[in-house]
Scaffold this active site. Sequence first.
Site, mmCIF file in Angstrom:
data_model
loop_
_atom_site.group_PDB
_atom_site.id
_atom_site.type_symbol
_atom_site.label_atom_id
_atom_site.label_comp_id
_atom_site.label_asym_id
_atom_site.label_seq_id
_atom_site.Cartn_x
_atom_site.Cartn_y
_atom_site.Cartn_z
ATOM 1 N N CYS A 3 -5.681 -2.975 -6.108
ATOM 2 C CA CYS A 3 -5.097 -2.927 -7.620
ATOM 3 C C CYS A 3 -4.105 -1.827 -7.856
ATOM 4 O O CYS A 3 -3.802 -1.133 -6.916
ATOM 5 C CB CYS A 3 -6.512 -2.234 -8.276
ATOM 6 S SG CYS A 3 -8.038 -2.929 -7.915
ATOM 7 N N ARG B 217 -0.140 -6.163 -6.572
ATOM 8 C CA ARG B 217 -1.291 -5.470 -6.028
ATOM 9 C C ARG B 217 -2.733 -6.391 -6.470
ATOM 10 O O ARG B 217 -3.633 -5.974 -5.824
ATOM 11 C CB ARG B 217 -1.216 -4.012 -6.000
ATOM 12 C CG ARG B 217 -0.006 -3.294 -5.619
ATOM 13 C CD ARG B 217 -0.258 -1.981 -6.000
ATOM 14 N NE ARG B 217 -1.164 -1.154 -5.500
ATOM 15 C CZ ARG B 217 -1.086 -0.482 -4.200
ATOM 16 N NH1 ARG B 217 0.112 -0.629 -3.573
ATOM 17 N NH2 ARG B 217 -2.238 0.195 -3.779
ATOM 18 N N TRP C 50 -7.597 -6.316 -8.774
ATOM 19 C CA TRP C 50 -7.943 -7.341 -7.713
ATOM 20 C C TRP C 50 -9.274 -7.159 -7.468
ATOM 21 O O TRP C 50 -9.715 -6.112 -6.961
ATOM 22 C CB TRP C 50 -6.917 -7.168 -6.721
ATOM 23 C CG TRP C 50 -7.306 -8.264 -5.426
ATOM 24 C CD1 TRP C 50 -6.625 -9.411 -5.212
ATOM 25 C CD2 TRP C 50 -8.131 -8.235 -4.246
ATOM 26 N NE1 TRP C 50 -7.116 -10.235 -4.199
ATOM 27 C CE2 TRP C 50 -8.072 -9.377 -3.709
ATOM 28 C CE3 TRP C 50 -8.956 -7.368 -3.899
ATOM 29 C CZ2 TRP C 50 -8.687 -9.705 -2.547
ATOM 30 C CZ3 TRP C 50 -9.624 -7.577 -2.783
ATOM 31 C CH2 TRP C 50 -9.590 -8.815 -2.066
ATOM 32 N N ASN D 30 -8.511 2.073 -7.732
ATOM 33 C CA ASN D 30 -8.153 1.301 -6.598
ATOM 34 C C ASN D 30 -9.121 1.362 -5.610
ATOM 35 O O ASN D 30 -8.951 2.840 -5.092
ATOM 36 C CB ASN D 30 -6.429 1.511 -6.526
ATOM 37 C CG ASN D 30 -6.036 0.590 -5.235
ATOM 38 O OD1 ASN D 30 -6.779 -0.318 -4.910
ATOM 39 N ND2 ASN D 30 -5.144 0.922 -4.520
ATOM 40 N N GLY D 31 -9.402 0.641 -4.980
ATOM 41 C CA GLY D 31 -10.345 0.647 -3.555
ATOM 42 C C GLY D 31 -11.820 0.510 -4.073
ATOM 43 O O GLY D 31 -12.199 -0.118 -4.931
ATOM 44 N N GLU E 274 0.879 -19.214 11.623
ATOM 45 C CA GLU E 274 1.817 -18.641 10.550
ATOM 46 C C GLU E 274 2.143 -19.677 9.468
ATOM 47 O O GLU E 274 1.879 -19.240 8.211
ATOM 48 C CB GLU E 274 2.819 -17.669 11.235
ATOM 49 C CG GLU E 274 3.728 -17.221 9.904
ATOM 50 C CD GLU E 274 3.141 -16.415 9.000
ATOM 51 O OE1 GLU E 274 2.051 -15.974 8.837
ATOM 52 O OE2 GLU E 274 3.924 -16.218 7.959
ATOM 53 N N LYS F 179 0.805 -19.863 5.714
ATOM 54 C CA LYS F 179 1.744 -19.847 4.525
ATOM 55 C C LYS F 179 0.999 -21.149 3.639
ATOM 56 O O LYS F 179 0.954 -21.127 2.629
ATOM 57 C CB LYS F 179 2.961 -19.963 5.072
ATOM 58 C CG LYS F 179 3.900 -19.298 4.554
ATOM 59 C CD LYS F 179 4.215 -17.862 4.839
ATOM 60 C CE LYS F 179 3.484 -16.884 4.644
ATOM 61 N NZ LYS F 179 3.155 -15.712 5.288
ATOM 62 N N GLU G 74 -2.080 -20.421 1.933
ATOM 63 C CA GLU G 74 -2.421 -19.441 0.928
ATOM 64 C C GLU G 74 -1.558 -19.665 -0.382
ATOM 65 O O GLU G 74 -2.057 -19.402 -1.352
ATOM 66 C CB GLU G 74 -1.648 -18.157 1.603
ATOM 67 C CG GLU G 74 -0.400 -17.984 1.695
ATOM 68 C CD GLU G 74 -0.234 -16.295 2.291
ATOM 69 O OE1 GLU G 74 -0.843 -15.569 1.940
ATOM 70 O OE2 GLU G 74 0.502 -16.383 3.187
ATOM 71 N N HIS H 193 -8.845 -30.678 23.155
ATOM 72 C CA HIS H 193 -10.234 -30.084 23.175
ATOM 73 C C HIS H 193 -11.167 -29.918 21.991
ATOM 74 O O HIS H 193 -11.994 -28.971 21.627
ATOM 75 C CB HIS H 193 -9.999 -28.476 23.917
ATOM 76 C CG HIS H 193 -9.283 -28.394 25.221
ATOM 77 N ND1 HIS H 193 -10.055 -28.919 26.258
ATOM 78 C CD2 HIS H 193 -8.230 -28.358 25.579
ATOM 79 C CE1 HIS H 193 -9.373 -28.893 27.307
ATOM 80 N NE2 HIS H 193 -8.078 -28.554 26.881
ATOM 81 N N LYS I 101 -1.338 -8.399 -2.477
ATOM 82 C CA LYS I 101 -0.152 -8.037 -1.558
ATOM 83 C C LYS I 101 -0.723 -7.094 -0.361
ATOM 84 O O LYS I 101 -0.107 -6.746 0.668
ATOM 85 C CB LYS I 101 1.162 -7.564 -2.442
ATOM 86 C CG LYS I 101 2.187 -7.451 -1.350
ATOM 87 C CD LYS I 101 2.965 -8.650 -1.101
ATOM 88 C CE LYS I 101 3.983 -8.734 -0.144
ATOM 89 N NZ LYS I 101 4.191 -9.697 0.734
HETATM 90 C C1 F6R Z 1 0.071 -13.293 4.211
HETATM 91 C C2 F6R Z 1 0.017 -12.213 4.155
HETATM 92 C C3 F6R Z 1 -1.188 -11.301 4.604
HETATM 93 C C4 F6R Z 1 -0.601 -10.079 5.289
HETATM 94 C C5 F6R Z 1 -1.801 -9.272 5.540
HETATM 95 C C6 F6R Z 1 -1.341 -7.773 6.027
HETATM 96 O O1 F6R Z 1 1.223 -14.155 3.751
HETATM 97 O O2 F6R Z 1 1.144 -11.487 3.291
HETATM 98 O O3 F6R Z 1 -1.574 -12.125 5.685
HETATM 99 O O4 F6R Z 1 0.267 -10.158 6.382
HETATM 100 O O5 F6R Z 1 -2.561 -9.037 4.357
HETATM 101 O O6 F6R Z 1 -0.734 -6.971 5.363
HETATM 102 P P1 F6R Z 1 0.180 -5.857 5.813
HETATM 103 O O7 F6R Z 1 1.330 -6.556 6.289
HETATM 104 O O8 F6R Z 1 0.828 -5.156 4.480
HETATM 105 O O9 F6R Z 1 -0.624 -4.903 6.546
#
Ligand code: F6R
Length: 607
Positions: free
Chosen positions: A2, A27, A74, A98-99, A479, A483, A486, A502, A602
């Site tokens: 948050c 956030r 969040w 936050n938390g 990856e 992407k 998400e 497999h 984020k």
């Molecule tokens: C995906 C993404 C997340 C972050 C993950 C780790 O696009 O952004 O999977 O990579 O939450 O976040 P950080 O790098 O901030 O530790």
Amino acid sequence: MCGIVGILGKGPVADKVIEALHRLEYRGYDSSGIASLEAGRLEVCRAEGKLRHLEAKLDRHPLHGDIAIGHTRWATHGKPTERNAHPHATRRVAVVHNGIIENFRELKLELEALGVSFQSETDTEVVAQLVDRALLEGKSPVDAVASVLPRLRGAFALAFLFDGQDDLLIAARRGSPLAIGYGDGEMFLGSDAIALGAFTNRIAYLDEGDWAVLTREGVVMHDEHGAIVQRPVQTVPAGALLVDRGNHRHFMAKEIYEQPEVIGHTFGHYIDLENETMALPDLPFDPRTVKSISITACGTAFYAGAVAEYWFERFARIPVSLDIASEFRYRETPLDPDGVTIVISQSGETADTLASLRYAKECGQKVVAVVNVPTSTIAREADAVLMTLAGPEIGVASTKAFTCQLATLACLAVSLGRTNEHLSREDERRLVRALMETPRLMTEALKLAPEIELLARTLAKARDVLYLGRGTAYPLAMEGALKLKEISYIHAEGYAAGELKHGPIALIDETMPVVVIAPFDRIFEKTVSNMEEVAARGGRIILVTDPKGAEAAPVDAVQKLILPEMPATIGPMVYSIPAQLIAYHTAVIMGTDVDQPRNLAKSVTVE
Ligand code: F6R
């Protein structure tokens, strides 16, 4: 997770709080709220959904107070409804958080037994109620907060505003970041410095366990034992605090297109261009004696680590064990006290990655952090920090931070290989020259955008998409799949191409697009066999390759995205661009919220 804001201003501050919350929306953004003092009395305004809903409410019922706290949420405990939105307030105190308060259930039972009734399903409300009771017992606001903080278990940041106290905010940090901003006769509080960028560039960060009492005159900070402490005030360069979308429709697009530039900065930081050597800062270990390296991270950062595993083993001949941080932290894996752990994190605040760092340190290991936020907790706790110079990344889906992580890790791997003499001076020179081609080749890769936009129209109709790759293209396949899922919400999986038969091959039919990431290399032939297996079952192949790969690929059922030929080492960075553009354009066609996809945040400061 948050975002928290607090302002002690000279005039009405609601607009400023909203501005700061906009900067913190990355956030969390499933509800938001503000509490201010109106003629000395607490008033709260909250709204479900995006911040604009709160703004619309404030247009109808403006707040005029010159002191306020704000929050963008969040959800962890309790649905993202208005009732669960922050601030949570009693008649005497309002709190934003936050938390997670881990022991909120037992605290809630205790309070309920005393006759307190709760309005929300959140863990936060117990904090408001505990402080409220302390105030009722006659404690001052400062003593009330000081008496409650030791009772809370978990990782959190908190800000408090009190009824009748128009020159007082209290903030506390345990596990989640908080920045204090110094103005002229004004004071600010925010989850990070970016939140406060429009108001001040003089920032101090609370340390772990600190709590702070803010008035318009300044701030008094205490450590977790209550002792008064000073934390250094830094002047943050103005540019670092101001981020906008430029000419792009989304932050994610802007960040994808910034990659040639920021990758160049990152290499510029770690490479002595004149001598064509690596120029990393001194590391807290000797690569000649290190027997193994552990790498741990979450999500996209984990995939950067998975690519780097190939590099450390190839260039430095050091075996790597790779773990997802949420597993590593609890696996109680025995770690060699002379060993090294590398943690990778864009935000530098990810709870599981931070806990892994602490575990490795407890085991006596040296920890090197690859992070994008220099003031983050992970950066501060690591033995050595290798910065990724991606600049602020606002789009929730990580793009430029990922490729800058790759750039940094490539430099580290080459540097270690050179020190332990597995690479010769000539190898180093060749690799430096290869790396320095990345920005140019990324610019070439960006030219695929119109083709990918067309392709995305087909992909947007798919229910599932499979991504395949071998070698470093395997983590890249994962990856690419992450992407896509998400931001477009299309189900996608990344597999090692050799694993296809497999199990996943059972999924292939004519409705299943299969993105194959395969530069022409020594194992390209093997991937061709996998493509043939897909084509034989009617699967639709999208091959991301180079001119030689395009020529050697089976012709049927293949759509090709052709990148220039390039040295193998820089492939993961350059091939990231089509993977990102595929996800981006598909999401745009599907009309999703690209920069703030549902359910995500984020910076994941909770487990
Ligand atoms: C995906 C993404 C997340 C972050 C993950 C780790 O696009 O952004 O999977 O990579 O939450 O976040 P950080 O790098 O901030 O530790």
